[in-house]
Design a protein around this motif. Sequence first.
Motif, PDB file in Angstrom:
ATOM      1  N   GLU A  41      23.477 -13.242  25.907  1.00 34.60           N
ATOM      2  CA  GLU A  41      23.828 -14.543  25.556  1.00 34.60           C
ATOM      3  C   GLU A  41      25.418 -14.902  25.211  1.00 34.60           C
ATOM      4  O   GLU A  41      25.936 -13.896  24.616  1.00 34.60           O
ATOM      5  CB  GLU A  41      23.394 -15.076  24.020  1.00 34.60           C
ATOM      6  CG  GLU A  41      21.666 -15.087  24.322  1.00 34.60           C
ATOM      7  CD  GLU A  41      20.863 -15.081  23.045  1.00 34.60           C
ATOM      8  OE1 GLU A  41      21.693 -15.572  21.805  1.00 34.60           O
ATOM      9  OE2 GLU A  41      19.701 -15.408  22.932  1.00 34.60           O
TER      10      GLU A  41
ATOM     11  N   ASP B 188      26.517 -16.975  22.936  1.00 33.60           N
ATOM     12  CA  ASP B 188      26.205 -17.092  21.408  1.00 33.60           C
ATOM     13  C   ASP B 188      26.717 -15.444  20.840  1.00 33.60           C
ATOM     14  O   ASP B 188      26.104 -14.622  21.242  1.00 33.60           O
ATOM     15  CB  ASP B 188      25.070 -17.521  20.828  1.00 33.60           C
ATOM     16  CG  ASP B 188      25.103 -17.651  19.505  1.00 33.60           C
ATOM     17  OD1 ASP B 188      25.985 -18.067  18.945  1.00 33.60           O
ATOM     18  OD2 ASP B 188      23.953 -17.616  18.961  1.00 33.60           O
TER      19      ASP B 188
ATOM     20  N   CYS C   3      33.168 -22.925  25.015  1.00 32.98           N
ATOM     21  CA  CYS C   3      32.483 -21.559  24.434  1.00 32.98           C
ATOM     22  C   CYS C   3      32.243 -21.580  23.086  1.00 32.98           C
ATOM     23  O   CYS C   3      31.204 -21.092  22.225  1.00 32.98           O
ATOM     24  CB  CYS C   3      33.655 -20.640  24.762  1.00 32.98           C
ATOM     25  SG  CYS C   3      33.913 -20.013  26.162  1.00 32.98           S
TER      26      CYS C   3
ATOM     27  N   SER D  26      29.068 -23.077  22.259  1.00 33.23           N
ATOM     28  CA  SER D  26      27.951 -22.266  22.419  1.00 33.23           C
ATOM     29  C   SER D  26      27.678 -20.909  21.450  1.00 33.23           C
ATOM     30  O   SER D  26      27.077 -20.122  21.798  1.00 33.23           O
ATOM     31  CB  SER D  26      28.085 -21.639  23.797  1.00 33.23           C
ATOM     32  OG  SER D  26      28.064 -22.639  25.039  1.00 33.23           O
ATOM     33  N   GLY D  27      28.686 -21.132  20.480  1.00 31.48           N
ATOM     34  CA  GLY D  27      28.548 -20.116  19.444  1.00 31.48           C
ATOM     35  C   GLY D  27      29.397 -18.791  19.829  1.00 31.48           C
ATOM     36  O   GLY D  27      29.131 -17.961  18.796  1.00 31.48           O
ATOM     37  N   ALA D  28      30.322 -18.843  20.580  1.00 32.71           N
ATOM     38  CA  ALA D  28      31.208 -17.965  20.689  1.00 32.71           C
ATOM     39  C   ALA D  28      32.390 -17.890  19.875  1.00 32.71           C
ATOM     40  O   ALA D  28      32.711 -18.864  19.228  1.00 32.71           O
ATOM     41  CB  ALA D  28      31.666 -17.651  22.280  1.00 32.71           C
TER      42      ALA D  28
END
Length: 529
Positions: A138, A140, A160, A163-165
Motif C-alpha cells: 500500500e 498508505d 501521495c 493516500s496516507g503517505a
Amino acid sequence: MFKVLITDHISDVGIRILNSDENVEVDYQPEIRWEELLEIIKDYDAIITRSRTPVNKELLDRAEKLKVVGRAGVGVDNVDLEEASRKGILVVNAPGANTVAAAELTMAHMYAILRKLHLAHEDMLKGNWNRKKFMGEELDGKTVGIVGLGNVGSQVAIRCKGSGATVIAYDPYIPREKGDRLGVELVDTLEELIKRSDIITLHCPLTEETKGMIGAKEFEMMKDGVYFVNCARGGIVDEEAMYEYMKKGKFAGIGLDVFSKEPPDDKIRRIFEFPNISLSPHIGANTYESQDKVAKKIAEQVLKALKGEFVEAAVNAPFTITEGFKDITAYLELAEKLGNFLSQYAGGNFKEINVEVRGTISEHIKPIVAYFLKGFLAPILDRNVNIINAPFLAKERGINIVETIREEGLNFKEFIKITAKENGKEYIIGGTAFYGKLPKIMMIDNYWIDIDPYGVILMLKNKDVPGVIAKLGEILAKNNINIAGFRLGRIKKGDIALGALQLDDRVNEKIIEEILNIPEILEAKEIIL
C-alpha cells in the motif's frame, strides 16, 4: 488584421479562442506540406506548430511579416531560436499546461508497481487466475521522496498525502514556506531523501546540474526494496547504473516514462528484463484535457504577443536597444554574470533579492534587473529564460525583487550590488564595468576581489595561512589543470580568505573532494560563466 497559420493538429479550444478575436484570421492547415509552407509563410503574422513543423532559418528567411512563433507544448527543439531572435520574432510556448497529466501518470506508475497491476493484467490475458501470486503493498504509510517540488512534484505530493503517505522532498530552489503549505518536509540533501524514502519519484528539470544526478552512488544509498519512478527526464538517471543495481536486487518496482534515448536502444532495453517494471513511451502530456490546456494557453499567448502585451511564456525576446542602452551594454552583461554567479555560488533558494544600482546607470535599472534575473534563473530551470520572462518566473518562484537606486558610490561611480536573503543568511555580490566596457566582479559577501566573469572559476574559502596555494597548485598540476589567473580577498590578516582561481579546464567532483581534504580549505566550488 493578423493572419495566424496553424501547421499541426491542436485542440479546437485554441482555434475557437483565435477565431473569437475579430482582428485575427485563422488558417488551419495541420497537414500542410513543407514545400507549400515555404511558399505561403510570407503572408502570415504568426505561426502555431507542434513538433512536426521545423521553424528553421529557411522558413524564417521567407517569413516577411512573421512576428510570433507559437509552440503548442513545452519543447522548442524544432525552432531556431537564435535566428528568430535575430529577426525580432518572438517565440512563445505553453509550459505548465501538462502538470496534472504528468502527475497523474506518475501516480499510475506508482500504483501499478506497488500492486503489480500490469503483471496481473498480463497473467489474466494468458487465461490464468492467480490471486495469491500478485501480493502488493500500500501507498498508505510509505515515505515518498520527491526530487523536485515544482509544479508536477507539488501535485504528486498532494496526491501521495491524500493516500496516507508521508512526503519528503529535496529541491534546493524552493523556499521552505512552500513545503510547509503542502505539508511536505523539505530535506537539506539528496542523500537524506534517498536514505529515508520507500518510494522515490523524480520531478526535476534536466539541466547541467541534474544530468546523471541519480547514479551508482545514489542507488547504493537507497533502501533495499525501494520503488523508483521517473516521469521527468531520462538523462537525470544513469541507466547503466540502474541496470547493474537491478541485477543486484535493489528495486521492488520500477516505473519509467522517459529515457536518455527515445525510443530506447537495446542497451537501455536491458532494464525491461526486470520482473516488476511499468513502462510507457513518454506520454506524460497525452491526455485530452492536457491538450486542451496547451491549445488554450498557446492561443492566448500568441494573441497577447501580436497585440504587444506582456507575454509570460516568452522563450526568447531580443532586447530592444533604445537611446542610452548602447552605453550600458557592459553593465547589462555584468548583471547577467552576477546572476549566473550567484545561483551557482549560493543556490537559487532565496525569498528576497535586492538589486541596488548606483550612479548614472541607475536610470536603466529595469533592464539591469531583467538581465540579472535571466542570469540567475537560467542555470536552475529546465526552460529557456530571457529578459522578458525572467521577472515573471522569479515571481512565480516566490522571490521578492527589491529595486534600489543610489547615487555614485565611494569606490566606483557606477556599481551593481546584489543582496540575496533566505532563512537568516545573506549573500552579497557586486561589480562594475571598467571604462564602461569591461565587466568585473568586485565584491563577494564582505570581501573585495577582482574577478573576470568568464570561463571556469574555482571559488575557495580558506584559512589565511602560508602554504595553501602551494598545496592547491600541486593538486591542480597533478590533474593537468592550468591556473589562468588568481585573485585573493581578505578582511583581516590571519582570518578567513576568499580565493578565486580562473582555470583553463573544469574540475570534476573527485578533484573537488581532494581539494577539500586540504585542512586549511573550508569551502570549494566550481563556477562556470
